[in-house]
Design a protein around this motif. Structure first.
Motif, PDB file in Angstrom:
ATOM      1  N   PRO A  14       0.804  -1.224   0.000  1.00  0.00           N
ATOM      2  CA  PRO A  14       0.000   0.000   0.000  1.00  0.00           C
ATOM      3  C   PRO A  14       0.834   1.270   0.000  1.00  0.00           C
ATOM      4  O   PRO A  14       0.455   2.264  -0.641  1.00  0.00           O
ATOM      5  N   ALA A  29      -6.855  -9.068   1.626  1.00  0.00           N
ATOM      6  CA  ALA A  29      -5.827  -8.172   1.103  1.00  0.00           C
ATOM      7  C   ALA A  29      -6.000  -7.924  -0.392  1.00  0.00           C
ATOM      8  O   ALA A  29      -5.535  -6.908  -0.915  1.00  0.00           O
ATOM      9  N   ASP A  74      -8.320  -5.043  -0.593  1.00  0.00           N
ATOM     10  CA  ASP A  74      -7.578  -3.843  -0.222  1.00  0.00           C
ATOM     11  C   ASP A  74      -6.650  -3.403  -1.344  1.00  0.00           C
ATOM     12  O   ASP A  74      -6.476  -2.200  -1.591  1.00  0.00           O
ATOM     13  N   CYS A 105      -8.596  -1.462  -3.688  1.00  0.00           N
ATOM     14  CA  CYS A 105      -8.910  -0.143  -3.130  1.00  0.00           C
ATOM     15  C   CYS A 105      -7.711   0.796  -3.147  1.00  0.00           C
ATOM     16  O   CYS A 105      -7.885   2.012  -2.980  1.00  0.00           O
ATOM     17  N   GLU A 107     -14.139  -8.246   2.579  1.00  0.00           N
ATOM     18  CA  GLU A 107     -13.158  -7.807   3.588  1.00  0.00           C
ATOM     19  C   GLU A 107     -13.248  -8.834   4.716  1.00  0.00           C
ATOM     20  O   GLU A 107     -13.855  -8.618   5.762  1.00  0.00           O
ATOM     21  N   PRO A 115      -7.578  -6.504   9.505  1.00  0.00           N
ATOM     22  CA  PRO A 115      -6.964  -6.027   8.252  1.00  0.00           C
ATOM     23  C   PRO A 115      -5.554  -5.512   8.543  1.00  0.00           C
ATOM     24  O   PRO A 115      -5.392  -4.519   9.252  1.00  0.00           O
ATOM     25  N   ASP A 137      -3.143  -4.740   6.178  1.00  0.00           N
ATOM     26  CA  ASP A 137      -2.458  -4.080   5.066  1.00  0.00           C
ATOM     27  C   ASP A 137      -3.104  -2.745   4.710  1.00  0.00           C
ATOM     28  O   ASP A 137      -2.985  -2.271   3.594  1.00  0.00           O
ATOM     29  N   GLY A 161      -6.496  -1.971   5.126  1.00  0.00           N
ATOM     30  CA  GLY A 161      -7.889  -2.022   4.724  1.00  0.00           C
ATOM     31  C   GLY A 161      -8.802  -1.142   5.548  1.00  0.00           C
ATOM     32  O   GLY A 161      -9.783  -0.592   5.036  1.00  0.00           O
ATOM     33  N   LEU A 203      -8.331   2.130   3.857  1.00  0.00           N
ATOM     34  CA  LEU A 203      -8.668   2.172   2.432  1.00  0.00           C
ATOM     35  C   LEU A 203     -10.154   1.975   2.161  1.00  0.00           C
ATOM     36  O   LEU A 203     -10.753   2.720   1.387  1.00  0.00           O
ATOM     37  N   LEU A 204     -10.752   0.950   2.770  1.00  0.00           N
ATOM     38  CA  LEU A 204     -12.123   0.592   2.419  1.00  0.00           C
ATOM     39  C   LEU A 204     -13.135   1.698   2.752  1.00  0.00           C
ATOM     40  O   LEU A 204     -14.013   1.980   1.923  1.00  0.00           O
ATOM     41  N   SER A 233     -16.485  -5.331   7.114  1.00  0.00           N
ATOM     42  CA  SER A 233     -15.365  -5.753   7.962  1.00  0.00           C
ATOM     43  C   SER A 233     -15.831  -6.572   9.159  1.00  0.00           C
ATOM     44  O   SER A 233     -15.140  -7.504   9.587  1.00  0.00           O
TER      45      SER A 233
END
Length: 266
Positions: free
Chosen positions: A96, A117, A120, A123, A138, A147, A149, A151, A154-155, A168
């Motif tokens: 990321p 991931a 993500d 995203c 997710e 999450p 990484d 997420g 990002l999400l 999530s």
């Protein structure tokens, strides 16, 4: 075999996760290094104006490697929590930081399941288009982890906090149409037309001045956490640069002359 296949078509670079036997799961430090290295290479190449990220069928990316989690191999090999933390920082978290911060516009062509991931990763891209075979989840909670990484950052930016929380907390999957309704993707196309649609979109992007494309993306990124006053200051500085470029003068002249512009990146 390399995890990442890199193809350059003029100003377009296509990055394909190429481990279909494991549904393009990210399982090793080497996988992460390949993605990070590709982003560094693209960042240095002023001729690149757009990047497409996709996966080798049948999946976009299955996220982490469950067998590696079970067997504690690859990135999951650790002697205690401190080691595992460093594995994340030196492994998947490099992706990321590299992909999200890339100044070149990015398009995720989601050809199949994008899980954990993998979702993500999608995203991290600026624009997402999906095949009708795409599935989004997710799903970290389903395997008893969080999450790891980015997420959680990002999400919500992709679908809003309420929908991101629902995805999530439940781990429930969305099909392609549900992803479209959630604004996770901007369009859904037939599976066989996905890359054609992604390339057509990339073509519309790459016909524009490369320096201005990169500055525009940076403004969009910074605008997500800067105050309006600060963004206006940054925009004024970027505009001062843009209006002194040859490409700006070419764009204006071409528009007034009703012809196609020829941009050089200068």
């Amino acid at each position: 075999m390399s995890f990442l296949r890199i193809e350059q078509e003029g100003p377009l670079v296509v990055l394909t996760l190429n481990a279909p036997e494991r549904r393009n799961a990210i399982s090793s430090f080497a996988d992460c290094e390949e993605v990070e290295a590709a982003c560094r290479r693209i960042a240095r190449d002023a001729t690149v104006r757009c990047v497409i990220v996709t996966g080798a069928d049948p999946a976009f990316c299955a996220g982490g490697d469950l067998k590696a989690m079970r067997d504690r191999t690859g990135i999951m090999a650790a002697e205690g929590p401190a080691d595992m933390r460093e594995n994340y920082r030196n492994g998947i978290q490099r992706i990321p930081l590299a992909l999200w911060e890339l100044d070149v516009p990015t398009v995720a062509a989601i050809n199949g399941p994008a899980i954990g991931a993998g979702l993500d990763l999608a995203c991290m891209c600026d624009i997402r288009i999906a095949s009708e075979k795409a599935v989004f989840a997710e799903s970290f909670v389903r395997v008893g982890i969080v999450p790891g990484d980015g997420g959680a950052w990002l999400l919500p930016r992709a679908v809003g906090l309420s929908r991101a929380a629902e995805m999530s907390f439940t781990g429930d999957p969305l099909n392609a149409q549900e992803g479209l309704e959630a604004r996770l993707v901007s369009r859904v196309v037939p599976h066989g037309e996905l890359m054609e649609a992604a390339r057509a979109l990339a073509s519309r992007i790459t016909r524009n001045p490369p320096t201005v494309l990169r500055m525009t993306k940076r403004l969009l990124r910074e605008g997500q956490h800067m105050s309006l006053a600060s963004l206006l200051e940054m925009s004024a500085a970027y505009q001062a640069i843009a209006q002194e470029t040859e490409d700006h003068r070419e764009a204006v002249d071409a528009m007034l002359s009703k012809r196609e512009p020829r941009f050089t990146g200068r």
